[in-house]
Design an enzyme around this catalytic site. Structure first.
Site: not given
Ligand code: AMP
Length: 276
Positions: A30-31, A37, A185
């Site tokens: 979700m960027g 990531h 996060s």
């Protein structure tokens, strides 16, 4: 690195890759990317010939409209990080590109989406299954990479792959953490400096659970951790459960156990987990 907003353009490139027998690795996100990531991109890079990352803040998985509204969006920086990580293709579609019509599909994951996150975020995993299946239909990856940070989500994705008969191999990747142990996060960026400091209690709690596991009863462990969190005024306890890793049902002494926690720091909901 190529950037696509449009399904047909992306599909064209992927079709060529498939004709050349390239192995396609996919990392849905979700960027608001962070090194967690990027660790998935690196794993995909090691295992596949062509790496595709999607950036899509999926409205159907947000049960709280305020959470959707304030979700961080840092597209240009994300592109830069992906370029540096040697990602080949980024897919950052609009909502109407992914959902030209309302997605009314209802998935049945039995108990798995009634527990933990499913209980506290009704409809969340149905939305996750909707978007991941839409993205799998578009990208048709050979392998897809997910973080263990979202432990229950990984189990839902595996269940969905089985139910819908996708041929993709799902790869689970370890949780990347900040120096103080807080799981990375996108939502951490929304914490005030005070809340960020308080949030370091989360990994501390997880370590405490690991230390006490097998020495005290599960009820005693939960009570101790609840008390640790109660003493920190900037945090609000939502749940701590010690569960069977296969079913996420409360751990009954058989098989392996995992501790899963959800806590609010101010308005921001944080989750973490640790296998015991
Ligand atoms: P998100 O953008 O939050 O939807 O996350 C996209 C993917 O990155 C999911 O598979 C997450 O589990 C994974 N992820 C998020 N945070 C971390 C982390 N700290 N370490 C490893 N993977 C992560």
């Amino acid at each position: 690195m190529q950037v696509f907003q449009n399904i047909q353009d992306l599909k064209g490139v992927l079709q060529e890759a498939r004709q050349d027998r390239l192995k396609i690795g996919f990392v849905p996100t979700m960027g608001a990317l962070h090194p967690g990531h990027i660790s998935l991109i690196e794993e995909a890079r090691k295992n596949c010939d062509l790496v595709v990352c999607s950036i899509f803040v999926n409205p159907t998985q947000f049960n709280d409209p305020k959470d959707l509204e304030r979700y961080p969006r840092t597209l240009e920086k994300d592109y830069q990080m992906l370029e540096e990580a040697s990602c080949d293709c980024v897919f950052s579609p609009s909502v109407t590109e992914i959902y030209p019509e309302k997605d009314n599909r209802k998935f049945d994951f039995g108990r798995l989406d009634q527990l933990l996150e499913g209980k506290h975020r009704p409809g969340h995993f149905n939305g996750v299954a909707q978007v991941v299946s839409r993205l799998f239909d578009i990208v048709e990856p050979d392998m897809a990479f997910f973080g263990q940070k979202d432990y229950q989500q990984l189990m839902i994705v595996r269940a969905m792959v089985k139910q819908l008969g996708y041929k993709v191999q799902i790869v689970s990747c370890p949780i990347m953490r900040e120096p103080d142990g807080l799981a990375m996060s996108s939502r951490n960026a929304l914490l005030s400096p005070e809340e960020r400091k308080a949030a370091s209690l989360l990994p501390e709690c997880m370590h405490r659970v690991k230390t006490l596991f097998g020495r005290k009863t599960i009820e005693e462990i939960k009570a101790e951790v609840r008390e640790m969190i109660r003493k920190e005024p900037l945090l609000r306890y939502e749940y701590l459960e010690i569960c069977n890793t296969e079913t996420l049902e409360p751990y009954d002494g058989n098989g392996k156990a995992v501790a899963l926690i959800a806590v609010y720091a101010g308005n921001i909901r944080l989750i973490d987990n640790l296998e015991l």
